[in-house]
Design a protein around this motif. Structure first.
Motif, PDB file in Angstrom:
ATOM      1  N   PHE A  44       7.143 -23.172 -25.206  1.00 20.26           N
ATOM      2  CA  PHE A  44       6.494 -23.401 -23.909  1.00 20.26           C
ATOM      3  C   PHE A  44       5.947 -24.829 -23.833  1.00 20.26           C
ATOM      4  N   ALA A  45       5.286 -25.248 -24.903  1.00 19.79           N
ATOM      5  CA  ALA A  45       4.676 -26.579 -24.921  1.00 19.79           C
ATOM      6  C   ALA A  45       5.730 -27.671 -24.786  1.00 19.79           C
ATOM      7  N   ALA A  46       6.854 -27.497 -25.467  1.00 19.82           N
ATOM      8  CA  ALA A  46       7.935 -28.480 -25.385  1.00 19.82           C
ATOM      9  C   ALA A  46       8.521 -28.536 -23.981  1.00 19.82           C
ATOM     10  N   VAL A 109      17.830 -23.662 -26.227  1.00 24.03           N
ATOM     11  CA  VAL A 109      16.592 -22.917 -26.451  1.00 24.03           C
ATOM     12  C   VAL A 109      15.645 -23.712 -27.354  1.00 24.03           C
ATOM     13  N   LEU A 110      14.392 -23.824 -26.948  1.00 22.34           N
ATOM     14  CA  LEU A 110      13.352 -24.514 -27.709  1.00 22.34           C
ATOM     15  C   LEU A 110      12.378 -23.469 -28.250  1.00 22.34           C
ATOM     16  N   ASP A 176      -3.252 -31.229 -37.761  1.00 20.25           N
ATOM     17  CA  ASP A 176      -1.861 -31.001 -37.357  1.00 20.25           C
ATOM     18  C   ASP A 176      -1.591 -31.295 -35.883  1.00 20.25           C
ATOM     19  N   ARG A 177      -2.628 -31.300 -35.073  1.00 20.63           N
ATOM     20  CA  ARG A 177      -2.416 -31.457 -33.615  1.00 20.63           C
ATOM     21  C   ARG A 177      -1.710 -32.755 -33.239  1.00 20.63           C
ATOM     22  N   PRO A 178      -2.085 -33.901 -33.808  1.00 21.44           N
ATOM     23  CA  PRO A 178      -1.369 -35.135 -33.444  1.00 21.44           C
ATOM     24  C   PRO A 178       0.110 -35.092 -33.842  1.00 21.44           C
ATOM     25  N   LEU A 179       0.398 -34.518 -35.009  1.00 15.17           N
ATOM     26  CA  LEU A 179       1.787 -34.406 -35.454  1.00 15.17           C
ATOM     27  C   LEU A 179       2.593 -33.520 -34.511  1.00 15.17           C
ATOM     28  N   PHE A 180       1.988 -32.417 -34.092  1.00 13.10           N
ATOM     29  CA  PHE A 180       2.679 -31.511 -33.188  1.00 13.10           C
ATOM     30  C   PHE A 180       2.898 -32.169 -31.824  1.00 13.10           C
ATOM     31  N   ALA A 181       1.908 -32.892 -31.349  1.00 11.35           N
ATOM     32  CA  ALA A 181       2.038 -33.586 -30.061  1.00 11.35           C
ATOM     33  C   ALA A 181       3.188 -34.589 -30.096  1.00 11.35           C
ATOM     34  N   GLN A 182       3.332 -35.294 -31.204  1.00 14.04           N
ATOM     35  CA  GLN A 182       4.436 -36.240 -31.343  1.00 14.04           C
ATOM     36  C   GLN A 182       5.778 -35.515 -31.336  1.00 14.04           C
ATOM     37  N   SER A 183       5.822 -34.343 -31.957  1.00 16.23           N
ATOM     38  CA  SER A 183       7.078 -33.591 -31.997  1.00 16.23           C
ATOM     39  C   SER A 183       7.475 -33.097 -30.610  1.00 16.23           C
ATOM     40  N   LEU A 184       6.503 -32.832 -29.748  1.00 12.98           N
ATOM     41  CA  LEU A 184       6.810 -32.413 -28.379  1.00 12.98           C
ATOM     42  C   LEU A 184       7.492 -33.542 -27.620  1.00 12.98           C
ATOM     43  N   GLU A 185       7.018 -34.756 -27.798  1.00 11.80           N
ATOM     44  CA  GLU A 185       7.639 -35.904 -27.142  1.00 11.80           C
ATOM     45  C   GLU A 185       9.059 -36.112 -27.659  1.00 11.80           C
ATOM     46  N   ARG A 186       9.243 -35.973 -28.963  1.00 13.38           N
ATOM     47  CA  ARG A 186      10.565 -36.136 -29.550  1.00 13.38           C
ATOM     48  C   ARG A 186      11.504 -35.011 -29.118  1.00 13.38           C
ATOM     49  N   ALA A 187      10.973 -33.807 -28.958  1.00 19.78           N
ATOM     50  CA  ALA A 187      11.802 -32.689 -28.505  1.00 19.78           C
ATOM     51  C   ALA A 187      12.305 -32.944 -27.087  1.00 19.78           C
TER      52      ALA A 187
END
Length: 208
Positions: A44-46, A109-110, A176-187
C-alpha cells in the motif's frame, strides 16, 4: 432527446481515464487506520508513493479495491489497492485483470518480504508465493504464478519463536523508517523502469 448529462459524464470519463488500462499495478495490504504503517502494508505504501509521483488519486471503489488510473512510461495503468484484507487479495486482482482482459504478465504486484532486509528491493518476473498469503491468493484466483512482482524488504522477525503475525502487523523501528522510506521511492522508480524497458532492465537496476 440527447442526454446531455450522460454525454458530459462520458466525455469526462474519457478525459480522465485515457482508455482501458494496459497494465495493473497492485499494492497489497490491509485496509483500515489500525494497519497503516505496518510492515504488511508495504505494498500500500509503495502504491501511495507511486500515485503521488504521477499525480493520481486512488479514490474510486471498484473490484473490491480502491483504484486510480494514470499514465506511466506512456502506458495507461490502473493502480489497485485491494480492500479484501491481505489473505483474499486475489479476489480483487484477478477480478480487475479479467474485466480488462489483461494477461497476468501485465499485472505488477508490490508487497512486503520478510526475507529481505529493510530498504532492499527484489524485482521478479514470476515465482511462488514464498509463504506470502496475499501472493498465494493471487496465484489461486488467477490460476498462474507468472506475473511480475516487486518485493519490499521489511526484515525478518527478531528471533525464531517470535510470532510472525505480530511481526508483520507491527511497525518499523525509528532506525528502520528512513531506510524503508528510501525503498518506497526506489520501488516507484522500479515500476516506471519495468513498464518502460521491461522486467529484465528493472531487475538489473534495482536488485543490487
Amino acid at each position: 432527446m440527447i442526454d446531455k448529462m450522460g454525454l458530459l459524464f462520458a466525455s469526462l470519463h474519457q478525459e480522465t481515464s485515457g482508455g482501458a488500462p494496459e497494465w495493473i499495478v497492485a499494492g497489497l495490504g490491509n485496509p483500515g487506520a489500525q494497519y497503516e504503517g505496518t510492515r504488511h502494508n508495504a505494498g500500500f505504501a509503495a502504491l501511495n508513493m507511486l500515485s503521488a509521483k504521477i499525480g493520481v488519486r486512488i479514490e474510486r471503489a471498484k473490484f473490491k479495491s480502491m483504484c486510480g488510473t494514470g499514465r506511466i512510461a506512456g502506458k495507461q495503468v490502473l493502480l489497485l489497492k485491494p480492500q479484501t484484507f491481505m489473505n483474499l487479495s486475489g479476489e480483487a486482482v484477478a477480478a480487475a485483470a479479467h474485466f480488462y482482459k489483461l494477461p497476468m504478465s501485465h499485472v505488477l504486484v508490490l508487497f512486503d518480504d520478510i526475507s529481505l532486509p529493510v530498504g532492499k528491493l527484489r524485482v521478479r518476473r514470476k515465482g511462488s508465493a514464498g509463504g506470502h498469503n496475499g501472493i498465494k491468493s493471487i496465484i489461486e484466483e488467477s490460476g498462474t504464478s507468472d506475473f511480475p512482482r516487486i518485493k519490499l524488504g521489511v526484515g525478518d522477525k527478531p528471533r525464531p519463536d517470535y510470532d510472525l503475525a505480530n511481526w508483520v502487523l507491527g511497525r518499523f523501528s525509528q532506525d528502520d523508517r528512513p531506510l524503508f522510506a528510501q525503498s518506497l521511492e526506489r520501488a516507484a522508480d522500479a515500476v516506471e523502469e519495468l513498464l518502460k524497458n521491461g522486467v529484465g532492465s528493472a531487475m538489473n537496476l534495482y536488485n543490487a
